[in-house]
Design a protein around this motif. Structure first.
Motif, mmCIF file in Angstrom:
data_model
loop_
_atom_site.group_PDB
_atom_site.id
_atom_site.type_symbol
_atom_site.label_atom_id
_atom_site.label_comp_id
_atom_site.label_asym_id
_atom_site.label_seq_id
_atom_site.Cartn_x
_atom_site.Cartn_y
_atom_site.Cartn_z
ATOM 1 N N ILE A 53 8.985 84.524 92.003
ATOM 2 C CA ILE A 53 7.832 85.404 91.766
ATOM 3 C C ILE A 53 7.870 85.849 90.310
ATOM 4 N N ILE A 54 6.744 85.747 89.648
ATOM 5 C CA ILE A 54 6.592 86.216 88.264
ATOM 6 C C ILE A 54 5.402 87.158 88.262
ATOM 7 N N SER A 55 5.599 88.343 87.690
ATOM 8 C CA SER A 55 4.540 89.349 87.754
ATOM 9 C C SER A 55 4.530 90.228 86.513
ATOM 10 N N ASP A 56 3.357 90.780 86.226
ATOM 11 C CA ASP A 56 3.227 91.767 85.156
ATOM 12 C C ASP A 56 3.598 93.164 85.647
ATOM 13 N N SER A 57 3.706 93.321 86.961
ATOM 14 C CA SER A 57 4.052 94.627 87.526
ATOM 15 C C SER A 57 5.265 94.477 88.447
ATOM 16 N N LYS A 58 5.755 95.596 88.945
ATOM 17 C CA LYS A 58 6.936 95.598 89.815
ATOM 18 C C LYS A 58 6.712 94.701 91.031
#
Length: 184
Positions: A53-58
């Protein structure tokens, strides 16, 4: 942006490394990441998969039941995980060895002849990098340059002499995805 990916294949195909490269790349670019590997007791030749998982948020949980993208490197993995792809998601599969392509009509499908292309590069172990290049061309969750920097961290130092070949494989994957995009 949050991208949930299942990467699956046989042990020894670079499944777990592919997920690690994406996560290291995410960290380099200041993103939140999660990597959860799963593999059979045989390791090489057994089944292996990872949730990345890659995300800009938590990220609330490393466990997912549905994914945005499936990267399938063998037939059993495609058969097992294609139903987990969310509608309008993406399935990238290794088309030179998978005989029964995906049957979904509500997702985008990207067949990549990575095994054949890796053989042309005279090293079948770069198949995963070809697939990674195609994926990043389609969904640039990290840049190609960052993926190459992450590879330097994931690849043991004794194999760093293979970095130029791996970079060539990454670029070949980008080229293959671009050709498929133009032809569709």
């Amino acid at each position: 942006m949050t991208e949930e990916i299942i990467i699956a294949g046989f042990g020894g195909q670079g499944v777990l490394s592919l997920g690690q490269i994406l996560c290291y790349g995410g960290v380099i670019e200041g993103k939140e990441v999660s990597w959860m590997p799963s593999y059979g007791p045989e390791m090489r030749g057994g089944t292996a998969n990872c949730i990345t998982i890659i995300s800009d948020s938590k990220i609330s949980s490393p466990i997912i039941s549905k994914c945005d993208t499936l990267i399938a490197l063998n037939q059993p993995s495609l058969d097992k995980f294609q139903s987990a792809v969310k509608p309008n998601g993406l399935i990238i599969y290794e088309s030179s060895t998978i005989l029964n392509p995906p049957t979904r009509v509500d997702v985008e499908i990207l067949p990549i002849e990575a095994a054949n292309e890796a053989a042309k590069l005279k090293n079948t172990r770069v198949m995963n990098m070809i697939i990674l290049g195609a994926y990043l061309k389609k969904k640039p969750v990290i840049s190609i340059e960052t993926a190459f920097e992450a590879l330097k961290k994931v690849l043991p130092e004794r194999y760093h002499h293979l970095l130029p070949l791996n970079k060539e494989a990454l670029m070949k994957g980008c080229e293959l995805a671009e050709k498929l995009h133009v032809n569709s």
